[in-house]
Motif scaffolding. Structure first.
Motif, PDB file in Angstrom:
ATOM      1  N   PHE A  83      52.986  37.740  51.423  1.00  3.83           N
ATOM      2  CA  PHE A  83      53.417  36.662  50.634  1.00  3.83           C
ATOM      3  C   PHE A  83      54.314  36.773  49.399  1.00  3.83           C
ATOM      4  O   PHE A  83      53.352  37.974  48.840  1.00  3.83           O
ATOM      5  N   GLN A  84      55.536  36.429  48.977  1.00  2.06           N
ATOM      6  CA  GLN A  84      56.280  36.920  47.757  1.00  2.06           C
ATOM      7  C   GLN A  84      55.532  36.729  47.184  1.00  2.06           C
ATOM      8  O   GLN A  84      55.320  37.196  45.611  1.00  2.06           O
ATOM      9  N   PHE A  85      54.518  35.043  46.894  1.00  3.46           N
ATOM     10  CA  PHE A  85      53.447  35.460  46.313  1.00  3.46           C
ATOM     11  C   PHE A  85      52.483  34.415  46.393  1.00  3.46           C
ATOM     12  O   PHE A  85      52.418  33.875  47.651  1.00  3.46           O
ATOM     13  N   MET A  86      50.923  34.656  46.153  1.00  4.86           N
ATOM     14  CA  MET A  86      50.291  33.887  46.978  1.00  4.86           C
ATOM     15  C   MET A  86      50.199  32.228  46.508  1.00  4.86           C
ATOM     16  O   MET A  86      48.565  32.599  47.282  1.00  4.86           O
ATOM     17  N   ASP A  87      50.625  32.539  46.194  1.00  2.00           N
ATOM     18  CA  ASP A  87      50.273  30.756  45.229  1.00  2.00           C
ATOM     19  C   ASP A  87      50.902  30.146  47.024  1.00  2.00           C
ATOM     20  O   ASP A  87      50.239  29.518  47.660  1.00  2.00           O
TER      21      ASP A  87
END
Length: 320
Positions: A83-87
């Motif tokens: 995921f590009q950002f875990m958000d």
């Protein structure tokens, strides 16, 4: 792979490379991980080495990434989904929590999938690119949650996560990506569910993980206080936590995740239940402020539990 010298993010890349070299079932998929090499360059060079069949650029859809990874795992592969950002892992939480984590319980299927990516604050990424989402996933039966805080653990725990038969959420703190460096002649190894004592001490202990341990080590450089890095949030190394709590008699639980209803609350409750008779003071908790992560650097610094807040908390705990 033998000798290595590099940063935290380079250790992630090396772990992916070595796992793919060792096992043809290991593949990677995610947004921009192939031609571009990943938003933080964690997968740089893997496409050229292993080809487009094993390093797969996906649409901008976390649900699609998670679904494809779970399907590949059920068909015998060992996918690593970025995921590009875990958000944005929250967009795939239904598939991760309600499908991947429950497959073993429902019909005995193994889902050896790693969902990895950058998390954490400290880089001015603002409220949508700086969260620590572990609290949303902890407590999901069947899902393991890992948060490495050193270069060696970034490598060793990712290798262990890829080899694990269960789905693993692998939280890489992006503030550490290029701030930590290490080297070794032989690749380090680690097992999921084992904590590491980063600093010993007798007067109190700090139970923490991820980037927060470095703030703790800075804050207590002149104090006789131990620092325990959990490394794996689930399964939890309860024996290591209890042993240290009973020996030091005072415990500070430190997380970068939200203080309210966060993982620190669960840790404090477990320590209170199992070690109450050995404690000389209530378990103290420090965590992030009850706000979204600010984009402003001064506000972000105030949002995070930094060395000054940690030192003040330890002083209060030792004075109890």
């Amino acid at each position: 792979m033998t000798a290595f010298s590099g940063t935290y993010v380079e250790a992630i890349r090396q772990a992916l490379h070595d796992a793919m070299e060792a096992d043809p079932r290991v593949c990677c998929l995610g947004e921009d991980i192939g031609v571009y090499g990943g938003a933080f360059r964690a997968t740089e060079g893997l496409l050229e080495r292993f080809g487009a069949a094993r390093v797969i650029d996906t649409p901008i859809s976390e649900q699609a990434i998670a679904g494809a990874a779970i399907g590949a795992a059920l068909m015998g592969q060992r996918p690593v989904a970025e995921f590009q950002f875990m958000d944005f892992a929250l967009l795939a939480s239904d598939l991760i929590v309600n499908f991947a984590a429950k497959a073993h319980w429902r019909w005995g299927a193994t889902v050896p999938t790693v969902f990895r990516g950058p998390s954490g604050a400290g880089n001015g990424g603002g409220p949508f690119h700086s969260q620590n989402p572990e609290g949303h996933f902890l407590g999901s039966p069947g899902l393991k949650v890992v948060a490495p805080g050193t270069v060696r653990d970034a490598y060793a725990l990712l290798r262990a996560a890829i080899e694990d038969p269960d789905p693993v959420l692998f939280l890489e703190h992006k503030h550490l990506y290029r701030r930590l460096k290490d080297q070794w002649e032989e690749p380090p190894a680690a097992r999921l569910g084992e904590a590491a004592l980063r600093r010993d001490g007798a007067r109190a202990c700090v139970v923490t993980y991820g980037a927060a341990q470095h703030a703790a080590l800075e804050a207590l450089a002149d104090l006789d206080v131990a620092v325990l890095d959990l490394r794996t949030l689930w399964p939890l190394d309860e024996e290591a936590v209890a042993t240290l709590a009973k020996r030091t008699h005072r415990v500070l639980v430190l997380t970068e995740a939200s203080l309210n209803y966060g993982p620190g609350a669960e840790l404090a409750a477990r320590i209170g239940e199992t070690c109450f008779g050995w404690l000389d003071a209530p378990v103290m908790r420090l965590g992030a402020a009850d706000t979204p992560v600010p984009a402003s650097s001064p506000l972000e610094a105030a949002y995070l539990p930094g060395p000054a807040q940690i030192r003040a908390g330890l002083d209060r705990l030792l004075a109890w």
